[in-house]
Scaffold this active site. Structure first.
Site, short mmCIF file in Angstrom:
data_model
loop_
_atom_site.label_atom_id
_atom_site.label_comp_id
_atom_site.label_asym_id
_atom_site.label_seq_id
_atom_site.Cartn_x
_atom_site.Cartn_y
_atom_site.Cartn_z
CB ALA A 51 -1.00 -0.01 1.15
CG HIS A 52 4.74 1.36 -0.13
ND1 HIS A 52 4.58 0.23 0.64
CD2 HIS A 52 5.86 1.16 -0.88
CE1 HIS A 52 5.57 -0.60 0.37
NE2 HIS A 52 6.36 -0.06 -0.54
N GLY A 53 3.88 3.48 -2.91
CA GLY A 53 4.59 3.58 -4.17
C GLY A 53 5.98 4.13 -3.92
NE ARG A 98 5.24 -0.35 -4.82
CZ ARG A 98 6.37 -0.54 -5.49
NH1 ARG A 98 7.22 -1.43 -5.09
NH2 ARG A 98 6.67 0.23 -6.52
#
Length: 137
Positions: A51-53, A98
């Site tokens: 839960a980050h990029g 992602r």
């Protein structure tokens, strides 16, 4: 960057009746020098990771054991990969959000990274990621 720039990489396999062997060489099997390796394990059922990029980081994600789903998102398109083979890695380029979900019991997710940890490289807020990702087009 776009989801279409991410791809599965078929890693070398040396098959042997005594057990198989797979290896990964930086700048050969992955398009970057490997500067960091980390792995996720003992993920509780129903939990999600990621839960980050990343602004600049490149990664290769491998299911070392068990399985999980890897959802990649470039702000326009999304794609889900079911990771369940230790001889396939998913190359994730920069500017991709992602999420990792659906971990099986005993799953181990190994990540090879192009850079050392740098909190400034992370997008933790999806709205901020979308602004930058869509503005870059």
């Amino acid at each position: 960057m776009a989801v279409s720039d991410c791809r599965l990489i078929d890693l070398p396999r040396i098959q042997d009746p005594r057990g198989n062997l797979t290896f990964i060489e930086g700048s050969s099997h992955v398009p970057f020098d490997i500067k960091r390796v980390y792995y996720l394990y003992d993920v509780p059922g129903g939990a999600e990771r990621g839960a980050h990029g990343h602004r600049n980081l490149q990664q290769l994600v491998v299911a070392m054991s068990g399985s999980f789903d890897l959802i990649i998102d470039d702000g326009r398109d999304k794609r889900t990969f079911h990771m369940n083979r230790s001889y396939f890695g998913l190359y994730v380029c920069p500017m991709i959000w992602r999420e990792l979900t659906n971990f099986s019991s005993g799953a181990v997710c190994m990540v090879l990274a192009s850079e050392r940890y740098d909190e400034k490289d992370y997008y933790r807020d999806y709205a901020e990621f979308l602004r930058d990702a869509q503005g870059a087009r």
